[in-house]
Design a protein around this motif. Structure first.
Motif, PDB file in Angstrom:
ATOM      1  N   VAL A   2       0.841  -1.190   0.000  1.00  0.00           N
ATOM      2  CA  VAL A   2       0.000   0.000   0.000  1.00  0.00           C
ATOM      3  C   VAL A   2       0.876   1.239   0.000  1.00  0.00           C
ATOM      4  CG1 VAL A   2      -1.702   1.301   1.333  1.00  0.00           C
ATOM      5  CG2 VAL A   2      -1.865  -1.192   1.207  1.00  0.00           C
ATOM      6  N   GLN A   3       0.567   2.178  -0.873  1.00  0.00           N
ATOM      7  CA  GLN A   3       1.257   3.467  -0.885  1.00  0.00           C
ATOM      8  C   GLN A   3       0.283   4.558  -0.449  1.00  0.00           C
ATOM      9  OE1 GLN A   3       1.420   1.691  -4.177  1.00  0.00           O
ATOM     10  NE2 GLN A   3       3.017   0.514  -3.153  1.00  0.00           N
ATOM     11  N   LEU A   4       0.790   5.487   0.353  1.00  0.00           N
ATOM     12  CA  LEU A   4      -0.023   6.569   0.893  1.00  0.00           C
ATOM     13  C   LEU A   4       0.633   7.896   0.558  1.00  0.00           C
ATOM     14  CD1 LEU A   4      -0.567   5.010   4.445  1.00  0.00           C
ATOM     15  CD2 LEU A   4      -2.151   4.912   2.514  1.00  0.00           C
ATOM     16  N   VAL A   5      -0.162   8.828   0.016  1.00  0.00           N
ATOM     17  CA  VAL A   5       0.363  10.144  -0.343  1.00  0.00           C
ATOM     18  C   VAL A   5      -0.509  11.212   0.300  1.00  0.00           C
ATOM     19  CG1 VAL A   5       0.921  11.740  -2.196  1.00  0.00           C
ATOM     20  CG2 VAL A   5       1.278   9.281  -2.523  1.00  0.00           C
ATOM     21  N   GLU A   6       0.127  12.006   1.181  1.00  0.00           N
ATOM     22  CA  GLU A   6      -0.597  13.058   1.899  1.00  0.00           C
ATOM     23  C   GLU A   6      -0.513  14.384   1.161  1.00  0.00           C
ATOM     24  OE1 GLU A   6       1.735  10.785   5.258  1.00  0.00           O
ATOM     25  OE2 GLU A   6       2.206  11.628   3.276  1.00  0.00           O
ATOM     26  N   ASP A  88       0.392  23.860  19.778  1.00  0.00           N
ATOM     27  CA  ASP A  88       0.784  22.502  20.159  1.00  0.00           C
ATOM     28  C   ASP A  88       0.447  21.465  19.097  1.00  0.00           C
ATOM     29  OD1 ASP A  88       0.202  22.639  23.791  1.00  0.00           O
ATOM     30  OD2 ASP A  88       1.864  23.324  22.521  1.00  0.00           O
ATOM     31  N   ASP A  89      -0.379  21.829  18.123  1.00  0.00           N
ATOM     32  CA  ASP A  89      -0.689  20.899  17.030  1.00  0.00           C
ATOM     33  C   ASP A  89       0.395  20.887  15.960  1.00  0.00           C
ATOM     34  OD1 ASP A  89      -4.078  22.005  17.338  1.00  0.00           O
ATOM     35  OD2 ASP A  89      -3.245  20.099  18.048  1.00  0.00           O
ATOM     36  N   THR A  90       1.369  21.762  16.073  1.00  0.00           N
ATOM     37  CA  THR A  90       2.469  21.803  15.115  1.00  0.00           C
ATOM     38  C   THR A  90       3.232  20.484  15.131  1.00  0.00           C
ATOM     39  OG1 THR A  90       2.724  24.203  15.282  1.00  0.00           O
ATOM     40  CG2 THR A  90       4.643  22.932  14.527  1.00  0.00           C
ATOM     41  N   ALA A  91       3.330  19.873  13.946  1.00  0.00           N
ATOM     42  CA  ALA A  91       3.965  18.558  13.842  1.00  0.00           C
ATOM     43  C   ALA A  91       3.999  18.138  12.379  1.00  0.00           C
ATOM     44  CB  ALA A  91       3.191  17.518  14.653  1.00  0.00           C
ATOM     45  N   VAL A  92       4.720  17.072  12.121  1.00  0.00           N
ATOM     46  CA  VAL A  92       4.602  16.385  10.836  1.00  0.00           C
ATOM     47  C   VAL A  92       3.472  15.368  10.989  1.00  0.00           C
ATOM     48  CG1 VAL A  92       5.720  14.918   9.126  1.00  0.00           C
ATOM     49  CG2 VAL A  92       7.038  16.707  10.297  1.00  0.00           C
ATOM     50  N   TYR A  93       2.522  15.424  10.086  1.00  0.00           N
ATOM     51  CA  TYR A  93       1.366  14.534  10.131  1.00  0.00           C
ATOM     52  C   TYR A  93       1.537  13.431   9.085  1.00  0.00           C
ATOM     53  CZ  TYR A  93      -1.121  17.558  13.332  1.00  0.00           C
ATOM     54  OH  TYR A  93      -1.505  18.272  14.455  1.00  0.00           O
ATOM     55  N   TYR A  94       1.350  12.203   9.531  1.00  0.00           N
ATOM     56  CA  TYR A  94       1.524  11.026   8.679  1.00  0.00           C
ATOM     57  C   TYR A  94       0.193  10.319   8.487  1.00  0.00           C
ATOM     58  CZ  TYR A  94       6.469  11.563   9.889  1.00  0.00           C
ATOM     59  OH  TYR A  94       7.742  12.049  10.071  1.00  0.00           O
ATOM     60  N   CYS A  95      -0.081   9.945   7.256  1.00  0.00           N
ATOM     61  CA  CYS A  95      -1.227   9.098   6.963  1.00  0.00           C
ATOM     62  C   CYS A  95      -0.871   7.654   7.288  1.00  0.00           C
ATOM     63  CB  CYS A  95      -1.584   9.235   5.493  1.00  0.00           C
ATOM     64  SG  CYS A  95      -3.004   8.248   4.967  1.00  0.00           S
ATOM     65  N   ASN A  96      -1.819   6.931   7.850  1.00  0.00           N
ATOM     66  CA  ASN A  96      -1.610   5.523   8.206  1.00  0.00           C
ATOM     67  C   ASN A  96      -2.682   4.634   7.584  1.00  0.00           C
ATOM     68  OD1 ASN A  96      -0.943   6.825  11.423  1.00  0.00           O
ATOM     69  ND2 ASN A  96       0.608   5.992  10.058  1.00  0.00           N
ATOM     70  N   ALA A  97      -2.293   3.391   7.371  1.00  0.00           N
ATOM     71  CA  ALA A  97      -3.237   2.366   6.925  1.00  0.00           C
ATOM     72  C   ALA A  97      -2.795   1.024   7.488  1.00  0.00           C
ATOM     73  CB  ALA A  97      -3.300   2.309   5.403  1.00  0.00           C
ATOM     74  N   ASP A  98      -3.768   0.138   7.657  1.00  0.00           N
ATOM     75  CA  ASP A  98      -3.449  -1.172   8.225  1.00  0.00           C
ATOM     76  C   ASP A  98      -4.461  -2.183   7.731  1.00  0.00           C
ATOM     77  OD1 ASP A  98      -1.713  -1.906  11.143  1.00  0.00           O
ATOM     78  OD2 ASP A  98      -3.020  -3.384  10.172  1.00  0.00           O
ATOM     79  N   ARG A  99      -3.987  -3.385   7.453  1.00  0.00           N
ATOM     80  CA  ARG A  99      -4.879  -4.444   6.994  1.00  0.00           C
ATOM     81  C   ARG A  99      -5.442  -5.261   8.143  1.00  0.00           C
ATOM     82  NH1 ARG A  99      -1.008  -6.167   1.918  1.00  0.00           N
ATOM     83  NH2 ARG A  99      -1.939  -4.749   0.402  1.00  0.00           N
ATOM     84  N   GLN A 109       0.594  -0.331  10.110  1.00  0.00           N
ATOM     85  CA  GLN A 109       1.381  -1.126   9.176  1.00  0.00           C
ATOM     86  C   GLN A 109       2.015  -0.253   8.089  1.00  0.00           C
ATOM     87  OE1 GLN A 109      -1.070  -4.147   7.442  1.00  0.00           O
ATOM     88  NE2 GLN A 109       0.642  -5.357   6.695  1.00  0.00           N
ATOM     89  N   TYR A 110       1.280   0.729   7.595  1.00  0.00           N
ATOM     90  CA  TYR A 110       1.761   1.543   6.484  1.00  0.00           C
ATOM     91  C   TYR A 110       1.762   3.028   6.871  1.00  0.00           C
ATOM     92  CZ  TYR A 110       0.909  -2.666   3.775  1.00  0.00           C
ATOM     93  OH  TYR A 110       0.931  -3.952   3.310  1.00  0.00           O
ATOM     94  N   TRP A 111       2.765   3.718   6.328  1.00  0.00           N
ATOM     95  CA  TRP A 111       2.953   5.139   6.634  1.00  0.00           C
ATOM     96  C   TRP A 111       3.176   5.919   5.354  1.00  0.00           C
ATOM     97  CZ3 TRP A 111       3.481   7.179  11.751  1.00  0.00           C
ATOM     98  CH2 TRP A 111       3.392   6.219  12.758  1.00  0.00           C
ATOM     99  N   GLY A 112       2.594   7.128   5.293  1.00  0.00           N
ATOM    100  CA  GLY A 112       2.943   8.044   4.237  1.00  0.00           C
ATOM    101  C   GLY A 112       4.242   8.762   4.563  1.00  0.00           C
ATOM    102  N   GLN A 113       4.650   9.652   3.685  1.00  0.00           N
ATOM    103  CA  GLN A 113       5.908  10.368   3.893  1.00  0.00           C
ATOM    104  C   GLN A 113       5.764  11.547   4.846  1.00  0.00           C
ATOM    105  OE1 GLN A 113       7.342  11.213  -0.142  1.00  0.00           O
ATOM    106  NE2 GLN A 113       8.698   9.460   0.040  1.00  0.00           N
TER     107      GLN A 113
END
Length: 121
Positions: A2-6, A88-99, A109-113
């Motif tokens: 799985v590929q994730l693109v934010e 405080d919400d300042t951060a790098v946000y990552y998309c996630n997915a899991d089977r 299981q899966y992470w975007g960039q």
């Protein structure tokens, strides 16, 4: 695989809003849940929102009432609507997915960039 693109990160003033989007490819039909994690400098990664295939949602206490996660299965996309943003919400946000079955205590299981969200005071 799985590929994730934010997309959708950026700079916003405190009290403002942003919407993040994440498009999944390479096996969306097999994904059980999707969500968003974040990591601020010097802090551990934190799962902030998740949504299962059936539509059940879960949020970290720090974002409840301000963030909303949604999913468009027809577009293979998950969204994170962020309102009333705080510095405080300042951060790098990552998309996630899991089977697998949703479990907030297990790393996804899966992470975007990742996409940077910066909230100025």
């Amino acid at each position: 695989q799985v590929q994730l693109v934010e997309s959708g990160g950026g700079l916003v003033q405190a009290g403002g809003s942003l919407r993040l989007s994440c498009v999944a490819s390479g096996g969306f039909f097999s994904i059980e849940w999707m969500g968003w994690s974040r990591q601020a400098p010097g802090k551990q990664r934190e799962l902030v929102a998740a949504i299962t295939r059936s539509g059940h949602t879960d949020y970290a206490d720090s974002v409840k009432g301000r963030f909303t996660v949604s999913r468009d299965n027809a577009k293979n996309t998950v969204y994170l609507q962020m309102n009333s943003l705080k510095p405080d919400d300042t951060a790098v946000y990552y998309c996630n997915a899991d089977r697998g079955e949703y479990d907030s205590t297990r790393p996804p299981q899966y992470w975007g960039q990742g996409t940077q969200v910066t909230v100025s005071s």
